[in-house]
Scaffold this motif. Structure first.
Motif, PDB file in Angstrom:
ATOM      1  N   TRP A 117      16.016 -21.670  12.235  1.00 40.49           N
ATOM      2  CA  TRP A 117      14.863 -20.816  11.893  1.00 40.49           C
ATOM      3  C   TRP A 117      15.301 -19.627  11.022  1.00 40.49           C
ATOM      4  O   TRP A 117      14.838 -19.486   9.886  1.00 40.49           O
ATOM      5  CB  TRP A 117      14.180 -20.370  13.175  1.00 40.49           C
ATOM      6  N   PRO A 118      16.214 -18.750  11.501  1.00 44.00           N
ATOM      7  CA  PRO A 118      16.596 -17.616  10.637  1.00 44.00           C
ATOM      8  C   PRO A 118      17.521 -18.005   9.487  1.00 44.00           C
ATOM      9  O   PRO A 118      17.502 -17.376   8.432  1.00 44.00           O
ATOM     10  CB  PRO A 118      17.303 -16.664  11.611  1.00 44.00           C
ATOM     11  N   HIS A 121      15.428 -21.101   7.438  1.00 43.07           N
ATOM     12  CA  HIS A 121      13.987 -20.831   7.319  1.00 43.07           C
ATOM     13  C   HIS A 121      13.145 -22.061   7.693  1.00 43.07           C
ATOM     14  O   HIS A 121      12.124 -22.339   7.069  1.00 43.07           O
ATOM     15  CB  HIS A 121      13.636 -20.352   5.900  1.00 43.07           C
ATOM     16  N   ARG A 123      10.943 -23.286  10.469  1.00 46.17           N
ATOM     17  CA  ARG A 123      10.236 -22.789  11.656  1.00 46.17           C
ATOM     18  C   ARG A 123      10.119 -23.890  12.711  1.00 46.17           C
ATOM     19  O   ARG A 123       9.814 -25.041  12.390  1.00 46.17           O
ATOM     20  CB  ARG A 123       8.833 -22.309  11.285  1.00 46.17           C
TER      21      ARG A 123
END
Length: 293
Positions: A117-118, A121, A123
């Protein structure tokens, strides 16, 4: 069409050999740790295996030289894929059961999904979050046998097993670009460098009594050197060459199952309804996390 079917058949056979070889290593490693300390035992086995892998690579006319620009990435991959996964995971086995260690380690795809996710990117979807809930529920059920009352050693083992899974997951997310080397050469370097570090630390801080090993322990050591860190890497690369990555990764979920069952047979570890339910929940969550691969 026949060649495709033959490739898939060979791929699944290689997957079965890899899974069984890696799974049986869990209880045998636990036996070996009764005689030799973890970093020394795993380090010596890995260094020995790395020489075998390097010789095999050379017999295939593969170059062992590492391009200068690839060295930092190789070292980081060694830290996450070998020192963290093998080293921390082996030390954890001194304090937790095979079932606990294997299931905690195999939560790695769930952590990889969260790191994506971080970092990438990507989700998490509703399915991903449901997989996370299942995985956490399975681990909680597995560790609930004594009402979540743990001694210092058990807490250390749980922490190390989770850390090995988390660091391995982080490495998988950050090391997505393949190294410019043949797969067997990559493994030979990573296992050699990572396990040499373990061996040095083991000699310096664990003060092993080499003569303490029995014929049973020696057999476990030889198995750990030749099968999971030798034969199984070769069959794993064949699996990846012949099967889709998602099929190969999902198929590897049989490893903790075989490991837990074999530990019940070899070591007499508990294997009841709670353990089966915990495996079903945890591996169900991991399967959902792997679907994004």
């Amino acid at each position: 069409m026949d060649s495709v079917r033959r490739d898939r058949t060979i791929g699944f056979l290689c997957l079965g050999v890899t899974a069984a070889g890696w799974a049986l290593n869990w209880p045998l490693m636990k036996l070996l740790l009764q005689q030799w300390p973890p970093l020394f035992a795993r380090g010596l086995a890995g260094v020995s295996a790395s020489f075998i892998l390097a010789m095999l690579a050379l017999s295939r006319k593969e170059q062992l030289a590492v391009p200068r620009e690839a060295i930092p990435r190789l070292l980081f991959a060694t830290l996450t894929n070998v020192f963290a996964w093998m080293g921390l995971g082996t030390v954890a086995m001194k304090y937790v059961s095979v079932g606990e260690g294997a299931l905690l380690a195999y939560t790695m795809p769930i952590w990889a999904m969260l790191f994506a996710w971080p970092v990438l990117h990507t989700r998490p979807t509703v399915r991903d979050m449901f997989g996370l809930v299942l995985g956490v529920a399975g681990v909680a059920l597995l560790l609930s046998g004594n009402g979540f009352v743990f001694g210092a050693g058990k807490l250390l083992g749980i922490g190390l097993a989770l850390l090995c899974a988390i660091l391995f997951a982080l490495g998988n997310v950050l090391n997505r670009k393949p190294l410019p080397l043949p797969p067997l050469v990559v493994v030979a370097w990573q296992v050699g460098l990572g396990c040499a570090t373990m061996l040095v630390l083991g000699v310096l801080f664990e003060h092993p009594n080499v003569s303490a090993i029995t014929p049973l322990g020696l057999g476990c050591f030889v198995y750990m050197t030749l099968v999971p860190m030798g034969v199984c890497y070769v069959t794993w690369f064949e699996t990846l060459r012949r099967l889709p990555p998602t099929s190969a990764s999902t198929g590897m979920l049989i490893v903790p199952v075989i490991g837990v069952v074999s530990a019940a047979i070899i070591l007499g570890e508990p294997l009841g309804l709670r353990e089966w339910a915990a495996m079903a929940l945890t591996l169900g969550g991991v399967t959902l996390a792997l679907q994004r691969a």
